[in-house]
Every structure is written in structure tokens, then in C-alpha cells.
Write a protein that holds these residues in place. Structure first.
Motif, PDB file in Angstrom:
ATOM      1  N   LEU A 221       0.835  -1.197   0.000  1.00  0.00           N
ATOM      2  CA  LEU A 221       0.000   0.000   0.000  1.00  0.00           C
ATOM      3  C   LEU A 221       0.875   1.254   0.000  1.00  0.00           C
ATOM      4  O   LEU A 221       1.775   1.402   0.829  1.00  0.00           O
ATOM      5  N   ASN A 222       0.591   2.138  -0.939  1.00  0.00           N
ATOM      6  CA  ASN A 222       1.337   3.385  -1.082  1.00  0.00           C
ATOM      7  C   ASN A 222       0.377   4.549  -1.238  1.00  0.00           C
ATOM      8  O   ASN A 222      -0.673   4.421  -1.871  1.00  0.00           O
TER       9      ASN A 222
ATOM     10  N   MET B 146       3.302  -0.404   2.504  1.00  0.00           N
ATOM     11  CA  MET B 146       2.818  -1.003   3.753  1.00  0.00           C
ATOM     12  C   MET B 146       2.185  -2.367   3.489  1.00  0.00           C
ATOM     13  O   MET B 146       1.365  -2.519   2.584  1.00  0.00           O
ATOM     14  N   ASN B 147       2.571  -3.334   4.316  1.00  0.00           N
ATOM     15  CA  ASN B 147       1.990  -4.670   4.261  1.00  0.00           C
ATOM     16  C   ASN B 147       1.551  -5.055   5.668  1.00  0.00           C
ATOM     17  O   ASN B 147       2.311  -4.910   6.623  1.00  0.00           O
ATOM     18  N   MET B 148       0.327  -5.541   5.768  1.00  0.00           N
ATOM     19  CA  MET B 148      -0.235  -5.843   7.083  1.00  0.00           C
ATOM     20  C   MET B 148      -1.339  -6.884   6.924  1.00  0.00           C
ATOM     21  O   MET B 148      -2.098  -6.853   5.957  1.00  0.00           O
ATOM     22  N   ARG B 149      -1.428  -7.779   7.897  1.00  0.00           N
ATOM     23  CA  ARG B 149      -2.512  -8.769   7.902  1.00  0.00           C
ATOM     24  C   ARG B 149      -3.093  -8.844   9.305  1.00  0.00           C
ATOM     25  O   ARG B 149      -2.359  -8.953  10.283  1.00  0.00           O
ATOM     26  N   LEU B 150      -4.413  -8.781   9.390  1.00  0.00           N
ATOM     27  CA  LEU B 150      -5.102  -8.781  10.682  1.00  0.00           C
ATOM     28  C   LEU B 150      -6.213  -9.817  10.653  1.00  0.00           C
ATOM     29  O   LEU B 150      -7.112  -9.758   9.808  1.00  0.00           O
ATOM     30  N   ASN B 151      -6.133 -10.770  11.579  1.00  0.00           N
ATOM     31  CA  ASN B 151      -7.116 -11.844  11.659  1.00  0.00           C
ATOM     32  C   ASN B 151      -8.142 -11.574  12.749  1.00  0.00           C
ATOM     33  O   ASN B 151      -7.894 -10.763  13.655  1.00  0.00           O
ATOM     34  N   PRO B 152      -9.315 -12.236  12.692  1.00  0.00           N
ATOM     35  CA  PRO B 152     -10.311 -12.074  13.754  1.00  0.00           C
ATOM     36  C   PRO B 152      -9.711 -12.360  15.127  1.00  0.00           C
ATOM     37  O   PRO B 152      -8.945 -13.309  15.310  1.00  0.00           O
TER      38      PRO B 152
ATOM     39  N   THR C 263      -3.299  -2.575  -2.460  1.00  0.00           N
ATOM     40  CA  THR C 263      -4.680  -2.993  -2.224  1.00  0.00           C
ATOM     41  C   THR C 263      -4.992  -3.140  -0.742  1.00  0.00           C
ATOM     42  O   THR C 263      -4.113  -3.400   0.072  1.00  0.00           O
ATOM     43  N   VAL C 264      -6.291  -2.972  -0.439  1.00  0.00           N
ATOM     44  CA  VAL C 264      -6.841  -3.264   0.879  1.00  0.00           C
ATOM     45  C   VAL C 264      -7.967  -4.265   0.648  1.00  0.00           C
ATOM     46  O   VAL C 264      -8.901  -3.986  -0.100  1.00  0.00           O
TER      47      VAL C 264
ATOM     48  N   GLU D  44       7.245   5.195   6.189  1.00  0.00           N
ATOM     49  CA  GLU D  44       7.905   3.917   5.957  1.00  0.00           C
ATOM     50  C   GLU D  44       7.764   3.013   7.174  1.00  0.00           C
ATOM     51  O   GLU D  44       7.883   3.456   8.315  1.00  0.00           O
ATOM     52  N   THR D  45       7.505   1.738   6.930  1.00  0.00           N
ATOM     53  CA  THR D  45       7.421   0.765   8.021  1.00  0.00           C
ATOM     54  C   THR D  45       8.825   0.422   8.496  1.00  0.00           C
ATOM     55  O   THR D  45       9.635  -0.110   7.727  1.00  0.00           O
ATOM     56  N   VAL D  46       9.122   0.741   9.755  1.00  0.00           N
ATOM     57  CA  VAL D  46      10.456   0.463  10.295  1.00  0.00           C
ATOM     58  C   VAL D  46      10.448  -0.747  11.230  1.00  0.00           C
ATOM     59  O   VAL D  46      11.496  -1.362  11.445  1.00  0.00           O
TER      60      VAL D  46
END
Length: 298
Positions: A7-8, A20-26, A57-58, A206-208
Motif C-alpha cells: 500500500l502506497n 505497507m503490508n499488514m494482515r489482521l485476523n479475527p 490494495t486493501v 515507511e514501516t520500520v
């Protein structure tokens, strides 16, 4: 599952969010931290489709977030927005019905929420008569009363005293245990540490840092010691690797160049066989945040 992939967001020449890369589960909580202007609110606005990403993408369970999905999202913005001339009940009913909740169910839930969050007042009280802290709690109620599957909280603890912060944390944890996916930003690092399963730290977009909260702390090594002992500062400074000694409450905080130095410190303070307090641990999130904001310098 909520997933952000490459994601930019760029505004003119300014990069607000970068790859940005992120994953969130229930049932998971993600803490999103960074200095002011780091890209946290921009990230929230892209997730909510308030602004379009420049690229990336989201997705929710593999598909773009739909209008139906948005009905299952609770959003508490940093800029609070209650209608001052409405009563608490009118305000909360408005948001509850927007998300498809029956009015009778919302009225019953409102009474329960006001008790749990210790809101001073009655549902019939006007919003404009509430203190800042109570108004903030009412806005949280409006955000979560319909039991969202996905919750976005932008600086939820701002302006709250420690007691009310704890009340709000308890309710966030309750929603987590009921299966909600939660992402929140905060400058309250102890709150982030307490609530977050995962952590994402931004610096200038930026993700550090990204990953399991405890694993991130441990990756910095157990280079911090809290100590209560009659041993003098001069004796401690004779140990190579004791970087700094700072008074802290009844004891002292030691920063080490290497975690292995802790064994030497312990042998010194335990030479008489008793140590009132000796705790060796990784840096707190607050300390890590300060280091990373300064560009990774200690």
C-alpha cells in the motif's frame, strides 16, 4: 481477515505511506504507532476508502471492501465529532441505526455500555453538557454499540485519565475476545504494549518495525535493568558494558551495551546473597519508539 498489500500513498512530491503490508485476523489487535505525520491517519483513510491509495490494495477476506463490509466497521476518528445539541441517546441511536441495528436493541445496549464505561449522566442528557472524558466515552459507545467485526481507533485514549483509559482498554479487550479485528493508533506506549498482539511502527510513511509485539521487544535484547540495591553507582560503572545509570523511583535504571553484561551486574549486587529488586528485560515500547523516531540511534 483484513490485508494491506504493498500500500502506497503519495500527495504530490510527499510520500505519506510507503509499501505497507499488514494482515489482521479475527480476534487480533494491531497497534499502529509513529510520530505525528508518520502516516497513521492516512492509512486509516485508505482502509476506509475515504482516499484512494496511489498503489496497492486493501482487502477483506480476499475481496475489496464493499459497502456491506463497511456496515461492519466501527471507526473512532482522532477528530471527535459528536452533535452537541443532541442527547446521548439520540446521538448513539443515529449511529446504531446507520449500521443496521434495531432501535430497541440499541437503547438496551446503550444503558449497558454507559454502566460499563462509567459514563456520568443519563441517556437523556445533552452531549454539550458532558465533560471531555465522558464525551469521548460516548463517542466510543457510538463506534462499537453495533458490535463491529472490524474496529479502527485513532488515538482513543487522548485526554483520558488513567482510570478511564483502563476502562476503555478493558472494553477493547472484550471486543477482541469476542472476535473483532482491531487496529488502533496511540501515543500511549504502555497501552499499545498491553493491548497489541502485533505492532507496526511508521517513520515518515515507511514501516520500520512490524511483527509480534513481544518478539519486537525481545529483538532489541534484554539490555535494560531495573535495580534496587545498596551497591553504588561508582561500583556499577566499573563494569564494562554499563552504558548509563538513571534514578527511577526508589531504584535505578541501567542501560547495557549487551544483554550478557546483566550477569556481571547481578553477581555484583547479589554478592551478599540478597537483592531487593533485579529485573532484566528488553527496552519498553516507549524506549524503542524514541530510538526509532531518532533514526535508530540510541
Amino acid at each position: 481477515m483484513i490485508e494491506l498489500t504493498h500500500l502506497n500513498k503519495q500527495f504530490g512530491d510527499k510520500i505519506a505511506v510507503q509499501d505497507m503490508n499488514m494482515r489482521l485476523n479475527p480476534g487480533e489487535v494491531m497497534g499502529l504507532i509513529g510520530q505525528n505525520g508518520a502516516g497513521k491517519t492516512t492509512t486509516f483513510r485508505m482502509i476506509l476508502d475515504f482516499i484512494e491509495p496511489t498503489s496497492g490494495t486493501v482487502t477483506w477476506d480476499g475481496h475489496a471492501i464493499t459497502a456491506t463490509d463497511k456496515q461492519r466497521i466501527g471507526f473512532l476518528p482522532e477528530e471527535r465529532g459528536l452533535y452537541q445539541k443532541l442527547t446521548i441517546e439520540e446521538q448513539v441511536m443515529y449511529f446504531a441505526e446507520l449500521h443496521g441495528m434495531k432501535r430497541s436493541d440499541a437503547k438496551s445496549a446503550l444503558v449497558d455500555w454507559m454502566k460499563r464505561l462509567d459514563v456520568v449522566g443519563k441517556p437523556s442528557d445533552k452531549v454539550q453538557k458532558l465533560s471531555k472524558g465522558n464525551a469521548q466515552k460516548v463517542q466510543l459507545i457510538a463506534t462499537v454499540i453495533f458490535e463491529p467485526d472490524f474496529l479502527i481507533l485513532d488515538e482513543p485514549f487522548t485526554g483520558l485519565d488513567p482510570v478511564n483509559t483502563e476502562l476503555m482498554m478493558q472494553e477493547i479487550m472484550r471486543l477482541k475476545h469476542e472476535g473483532a479485528m482491531i487496529i488502533f493508533s496511540s501515543h500511549n506506549m504502555s497501552g499499545v504494549e498491553k493491548l497489541s498482539d502485533q505492532l507496526t511502527m511508521l517513520r515518515h510513511g515507511e514501516t520500520v518495525l512490524h511483527g509480534d509485539t513481544n518478539a519486537i521487544r525481545e529483538s532489541f535484547g534484554r539490555t535494560e535493568i531495573y535495580l534496587e540495591s545498596p551497591v553504588t553507582d561508582a561500583e556499577l560503572r566499573e563494569i564494562a558494558g554499563v552504558k548509563s545509570i538513571t534514578p527511577q523511583g526508589p531504584g535505578r535504571h541501567l542501560q547495557l551495551t549487551d544483554a550478557a553484561v546483566g550477569r556481571e551486574v547481578f553477581q555484583l549486587v547479589a554478592q551478599d546473597g540478597y537483592v531487593p529488586v533485579f529485573a532484566q528485560q528488553p527496552p519498553t515500547l516507549d524506549e524503542i519508539f524514541r530510538r526509532e523516531v531518532q533514526g535508530g540511534q540510541a
